[in-house]
Design an enzyme around this catalytic site. Sequence first.
Site, PDB file in Angstrom:
ATOM      1  N   LYS A  85      61.143  14.847  55.293  1.00  0.00           N
ATOM      2  CA  LYS A  85      59.846  14.429  54.724  1.00  0.00           C
ATOM      3  C   LYS A  85      58.724  15.317  55.242  1.00  0.00           C
ATOM      4  O   LYS A  85      57.893  15.798  54.471  1.00  0.00           O
ATOM      5  CB  LYS A  85      59.570  12.970  55.121  1.00  0.00           C
ATOM      6  CG  LYS A  85      58.119  12.538  54.933  1.00  0.00           C
ATOM      7  CD  LYS A  85      57.885  11.103  55.342  1.00  0.00           C
ATOM      8  CE  LYS A  85      57.572  10.861  56.804  1.00  0.00           C
ATOM      9  NZ  LYS A  85      56.198  11.153  57.212  1.00  0.00           N
ATOM     10  N   ASN A  86      58.716  15.529  56.565  1.00  0.00           N
ATOM     11  CA  ASN A  86      57.574  16.236  57.159  1.00  0.00           C
ATOM     12  C   ASN A  86      57.607  17.747  56.911  1.00  0.00           C
ATOM     13  O   ASN A  86      56.626  18.435  57.181  1.00  0.00           O
ATOM     14  CB  ASN A  86      57.473  15.915  58.653  1.00  0.00           C
ATOM     15  CG  ASN A  86      57.019  14.477  58.867  1.00  0.00           C
ATOM     16  OD1 ASN A  86      56.600  13.815  57.917  1.00  0.00           O
ATOM     17  ND2 ASN A  86      57.113  13.990  60.089  1.00  0.00           N
ATOM     18  N   CYS A 127      44.915   5.279  61.955  1.00  0.00           N
ATOM     19  CA  CYS A 127      46.008   4.443  61.445  1.00  0.00           C
ATOM     20  C   CYS A 127      46.613   3.742  62.645  1.00  0.00           C
ATOM     21  O   CYS A 127      46.185   3.963  63.780  1.00  0.00           O
ATOM     22  CB  CYS A 127      47.030   5.278  60.681  1.00  0.00           C
ATOM     23  SG  CYS A 127      48.034   6.325  61.704  1.00  0.00           S
ATOM     24  N   ARG A 152      43.389   9.515  64.192  1.00  0.00           N
ATOM     25  CA  ARG A 152      44.004  10.679  63.531  1.00  0.00           C
ATOM     26  C   ARG A 152      42.911  11.683  63.147  1.00  0.00           C
ATOM     27  O   ARG A 152      42.594  11.872  61.968  1.00  0.00           O
ATOM     28  CB  ARG A 152      44.791  10.257  62.267  1.00  0.00           C
ATOM     29  CG  ARG A 152      45.826   9.152  62.460  1.00  0.00           C
ATOM     30  CD  ARG A 152      47.014   9.518  63.296  1.00  0.00           C
ATOM     31  NE  ARG A 152      47.855  10.586  62.816  1.00  0.00           N
ATOM     32  CZ  ARG A 152      48.920  10.444  62.044  1.00  0.00           C
ATOM     33  NH1 ARG A 152      49.282   9.263  61.604  1.00  0.00           N
ATOM     34  NH2 ARG A 152      49.653  11.495  61.704  1.00  0.00           N
ATOM     35  N   ASP A 171      58.159  10.660  67.066  1.00  0.00           N
ATOM     36  CA  ASP A 171      58.684   9.923  65.909  1.00  0.00           C
ATOM     37  C   ASP A 171      60.013   9.236  66.201  1.00  0.00           C
ATOM     38  O   ASP A 171      60.548   8.538  65.342  1.00  0.00           O
ATOM     39  CB  ASP A 171      58.847  10.870  64.701  1.00  0.00           C
ATOM     40  CG  ASP A 171      57.505  11.360  64.182  1.00  0.00           C
ATOM     41  OD1 ASP A 171      56.478  10.746  64.498  1.00  0.00           O
ATOM     42  OD2 ASP A 171      57.487  12.387  63.466  1.00  0.00           O
ATOM     43  N   ARG A 176      58.476   4.715  53.115  1.00  0.00           N
ATOM     44  CA  ARG A 176      57.668   5.940  53.160  1.00  0.00           C
ATOM     45  C   ARG A 176      58.493   7.106  53.721  1.00  0.00           C
ATOM     46  O   ARG A 176      58.216   8.257  53.396  1.00  0.00           O
ATOM     47  CB  ARG A 176      56.434   5.738  54.064  1.00  0.00           C
ATOM     48  CG  ARG A 176      55.361   4.864  53.457  1.00  0.00           C
ATOM     49  CD  ARG A 176      54.131   4.859  54.345  1.00  0.00           C
ATOM     50  NE  ARG A 176      53.933   6.185  54.895  1.00  0.00           N
ATOM     51  CZ  ARG A 176      53.569   6.441  56.148  1.00  0.00           C
ATOM     52  NH1 ARG A 176      53.346   5.462  56.982  1.00  0.00           N
ATOM     53  NH2 ARG A 176      53.429   7.680  56.560  1.00  0.00           N
TER      54      ARG A 176
HETATM   55  N1  EPU Z   1      45.015  15.768  66.964  1.00  0.00           N
HETATM   56  C1  EPU Z   1      43.724  16.048  67.313  1.00  0.00           C
HETATM   57  N2  EPU Z   1      42.961  16.766  66.438  1.00  0.00           N
HETATM   58  C2  EPU Z   1      43.427  17.202  65.249  1.00  0.00           C
HETATM   59  C3  EPU Z   1      44.758  16.911  64.893  1.00  0.00           C
HETATM   60  C4  EPU Z   1      45.544  16.183  65.785  1.00  0.00           C
HETATM   61  O1  EPU Z   1      43.260  15.681  68.391  1.00  0.00           O
HETATM   62  O2  EPU Z   1      42.674  17.862  64.501  1.00  0.00           O
HETATM   63  C5  EPU Z   1      45.862  15.006  67.909  1.00  0.00           C
HETATM   64  C6  EPU Z   1      46.430  13.726  67.290  1.00  0.00           C
HETATM   65  O3  EPU Z   1      45.508  12.663  67.380  1.00  0.00           O
HETATM   66  C7  EPU Z   1      47.692  13.521  68.115  1.00  0.00           C
HETATM   67  C8  EPU Z   1      48.147  14.946  68.405  1.00  0.00           C
HETATM   68  O4  EPU Z   1      47.005  15.776  68.192  1.00  0.00           O
HETATM   69  O5  EPU Z   1      47.347  12.901  69.333  1.00  0.00           O
HETATM   70  C9  EPU Z   1      49.277  15.439  67.524  1.00  0.00           C
HETATM   71  O6  EPU Z   1      48.976  15.193  66.157  1.00  0.00           O
HETATM   72  P1  EPU Z   1      49.473  16.147  65.008  1.00  0.00           P
HETATM   73  O7  EPU Z   1      48.294  16.755  64.329  1.00  0.00           O
HETATM   74  O8  EPU Z   1      50.528  17.069  65.489  1.00  0.00           O
HETATM   75  O9  EPU Z   1      50.107  15.100  63.986  1.00  0.00           O
HETATM   76  P2  EPU Z   1      50.185  15.311  62.425  1.00  0.00           P
HETATM   77  O10 EPU Z   1      50.373  16.737  62.129  1.00  0.00           O
HETATM   78  O11 EPU Z   1      49.100  14.587  61.759  1.00  0.00           O
HETATM   79  C10 EPU Z   1      52.793  15.181  62.194  1.00  0.00           C
HETATM   80  C11 EPU Z   1      53.790  14.278  61.553  1.00  0.00           C
HETATM   81  C12 EPU Z   1      53.844  12.962  62.310  1.00  0.00           C
HETATM   82  C13 EPU Z   1      54.234  13.255  63.755  1.00  0.00           C
HETATM   83  C14 EPU Z   1      53.232  14.241  64.373  1.00  0.00           C
HETATM   84  C15 EPU Z   1      53.604  14.668  65.777  1.00  0.00           C
HETATM   85  C16 EPU Z   1      53.724  14.940  59.222  1.00  0.00           C
HETATM   86  C17 EPU Z   1      53.402  14.585  57.819  1.00  0.00           C
HETATM   87  N3  EPU Z   1      53.416  14.029  60.156  1.00  0.00           N
HETATM   88  O12 EPU Z   1      51.533  14.516  62.097  1.00  0.00           O
HETATM   89  O13 EPU Z   1      54.882  12.204  61.698  1.00  0.00           O
HETATM   90  O14 EPU Z   1      54.232  12.062  64.506  1.00  0.00           O
HETATM   91  O15 EPU Z   1      53.157  15.427  63.552  1.00  0.00           O
HETATM   92  O16 EPU Z   1      54.865  15.233  65.796  1.00  0.00           O
HETATM   93  O17 EPU Z   1      54.265  15.992  59.490  1.00  0.00           O
HETATM   94  C18 EPU Z   1      56.011  10.256  61.028  1.00  0.00           C
HETATM   95  O18 EPU Z   1      56.759  10.972  60.315  1.00  0.00           O
HETATM   96  O19 EPU Z   1      56.270   9.044  61.268  1.00  0.00           O
HETATM   97  C19 EPU Z   1      54.801  10.834  61.597  1.00  0.00           C
HETATM   98  C20 EPU Z   1      53.778  10.087  62.014  1.00  0.00           C
END
Ligand code: EPU
Length: 421
Positions: free
Chosen positions: A22-23, A115, A120, A306, A398
């Site tokens: 998915k990701n 969320c 986020r 995850d 999802r």
């Molecule tokens: N963060 C910031 N600033 C930003 C972006 C992120 O401070 O601009 C922080 C977040 O709050 C968090 C950390 O950085 O504490 C990591 O977040 P990241 O941006 O890596 O998460 P994401 O890219 O939004 C993806 C996956 C998530 C998974 C995370 C971490 C997708 C669609 N989602 O989210 O997947 O938990 O990376 O590996 O790729 C799931 O599949 O259940 C899921 C939540």
Amino acid sequence: MDKILVHGGHPLSGTVKIGGSKNSALPILAATLLTKEPCVIRHVPDLSDIHYMLQILSHLGAQVERASGVVTVTAEKIDTVAPYDIVRKMRASVCVLGPLLGREKEATVSLPGGCVIGDRPIDLHLKGFAGLGASHRIAQGNVKVFAGELKGGLVSLRGKQGPTVLGTDNVMMAATLADGVTVIDNAAAEPEVVDLANFLNAMGAKIEGAGTRRIIIEGVKELHGAEHEVIPDRIEAGTFMVAAAVAGEKVTLQRVDPGHLDAVSDRLQEAGYKIDVAKDSLTVHGNGVTNCTQITTEPYPGFPTDMQAQMCALLSKGKGVSVITETVFPQRYMHVSELKRMGANIELDGATATVTGVEHLSGAPVMASDLRASAALVLAGLHADGVTEVSRVYHIDRGYECIDEKLNSLGAQIERVKVKG
Ligand code: EPU
């Protein structure tokens, strides 16, 4: 709204095929916006999050066709505004910002809120775009990013909680069409980032270093159509590995990349499970008793956030005291109160959960709060006495393709019931 009823105590054995990630699929589908030419993406899982992404692409003007796991997107002409109605359903919608900015030099997307797994923010995405010369403006709940021209630059994407996966994806996608060379430091190194970079390179991008903390992108004038097969979903695979540990005799997972699962395999082995690894499959042998272990979630190649909830469900029934520390999303513990309703002994102190294994869990009505928490509740149900009734299962749909049917094919007894009203 469906409910899932898990009848505990039925041993699992046999073989299960893991679906496409998915990701990986979400940003790869967004990346098809970077070209006017058709792109063919294979092994796309049939999940509601994927459905939302396809809706966004259609809304932006792309032609989308889908047939049994193969999605063809042709984005000849595109709009640059993704509306709240669709975007609010899925936080990952934010990954259309990068391709739209790259191709059209502007993009407007409804700002994702927090969320249940925590705050986020997208400050790092915006910082990365600024490094390419783009500005942003926030108004009426939307974020607009825009640039006269995009110029390669040096950007560091390290935040308080480490690198950002979708932030790295977004900046990498925008930089493919920037003028000059972009260097992303402190980039996320997740396999999904590598998969996206491989697809972008197949489209004619020039990206090196994906999978390391430094990614170098030499901008090109335009990208062309390409075909790509999405990598196996390492979190679906990890969840089935835990299911095998929770209730398995011997369960083989097919179509996996065992290298992506090293951190999960390590922790399961420490908890007492034997794992046999082959080229694209692995087998988990149940042993009836779970020993305690220590887990700290970290960016890849560390233990994935995850998989934290699923391990919590496993360690709840077993021997000894396990300590889990969540460093990526420090508040991602919504499953704990529900597991406690099933008899688990878990103490939460900030980002640390101390799990004292108990001899029995008992089935109870529990409520799913997010995708991985709901998977954890189903897993807990597999080794609980009696029936566990998991409500709000739209969360699980999802990210897991027919998890109930796949577990039943291994011997579980799970029913999905429709709830009126
Ligand atoms: N963060 C910031 N600033 C930003 C972006 C992120 O401070 O601009 C922080 C977040 O709050 C968090 C950390 O950085 O504490 C990591 O977040 P990241 O941006 O890596 O998460 P994401 O890219 O939004 C993806 C996956 C998530 C998974 C995370 C971490 C997708 C669609 N989602 O989210 O997947 O938990 O990376 O590996 O790729 C799931 O599949 O259940 C899921 C939540």
